[in-house]
Design a protein around this motif. Structure first.
Motif: not given
Length: 222
Positions: A146-161, A203-214
């Motif tokens: 789960f992500l809360s507002p702001g900047q974030f990074q997600v690391n890839k789970v190797s077994e997932m597509t 790539h094994t990592q992505m990034s992003g951001s959002f202002k409000t929400g869940l």
């Protein structure tokens, strides 16, 4: 501290053991085990000692319940007539006792749809807001964070597509980078499931951001 909780949903013992090994190879701190209802029996069957077991235990025999008592440091048997699920009660307990931990919930997805939705929607409860980014719902084919507002990074789970972003509320200014389908400050006025995205090749990592929400981030495979 890494808290591993097993619930009553579908469970793969070999996958659980490998998951714990992988987490502990990459994280610092102690591993503790918490059994929720039928999940407590699963720890007994693996000959693992629990710091805590909780549930109404209506899905285990009295003999199994005694084995649970013998293999847990503490046990709470709940009345089946209650206002919260066993998983919610167990998560409340571990947050109270291990407030700075990571919480890994297995046996929480993939069975009854109402149980799966309950385990997803409970993230809206006020008592979980402080720790929502530390709650991980783990299934052999689906990892949910789960992500809360702001900047974030997600690391890839190797077994997932696949990489999906489930907007559980309206979301403002969602940006996704280093993915096959990027976004630039997109706003959604109602909940939306943005599914089947992927990490860029190599790539094994992505990034992003959002202002409000869940947002719930799901990495999955067929």
């Amino acid at each position: 501290m890494q808290v591993f909780m097993i619930g009553s949903g579908p469970f793969d013992e070999a996958y659980f053991k490998q998951y714990v090994e992988d987490v502990m190879d990459n994280k610092h701190g102690e591993a503790v085990y918490v059994g929720i209802d039928l999940g407590a029996k699963r720890f007994v069957e693996m000959d693992e000692t629990m710091v805590f077991a909780l549930g109404d235990f209506d899905s285990v025999s009295e003999t199994d319940y005694q084995h649970i008592v013998d293999n847990a440091n503490d046990v709470i048997r709940l009345n089946p007539m209650k206002d919260e699920t066993d998983m919610q009660a167990g998560l409340n307990w571990v947050i109270d006792h291990y407030p700075n931990a990571e919480y890994h919930l297995l046996g929480a997805l993939g069975g009854r749809v109402d149980h799966s939705l309950c385990n997803l929607w409970m993230i809206f409860m006020p008592e979980y807001q402080r720790v929502l980014e530390h709650i991980h719902l783990i299934h052999p084919k689906n990892w949910v964070n789960f992500l809360s507002p702001g900047q974030f990074q997600v690391n890839k789970v190797s077994e997932m597509t696949y990489l999906s972003f489930i907007l559980m509320t309206p979301v403002q200014e969602l940006t996704l980078t280093d993915v096959v389908y990027p976004l630039d400050r997109a706003t959604y006025r109602y909940p939306m499931a943005l599914i089947s995205n992927e990490f860029l090749a190599n790539h094994t990592q992505m990034s992003g951001s959002f202002k409000t929400g869940l947002i719930a981030v799901i990495q999955s495979r067929d």
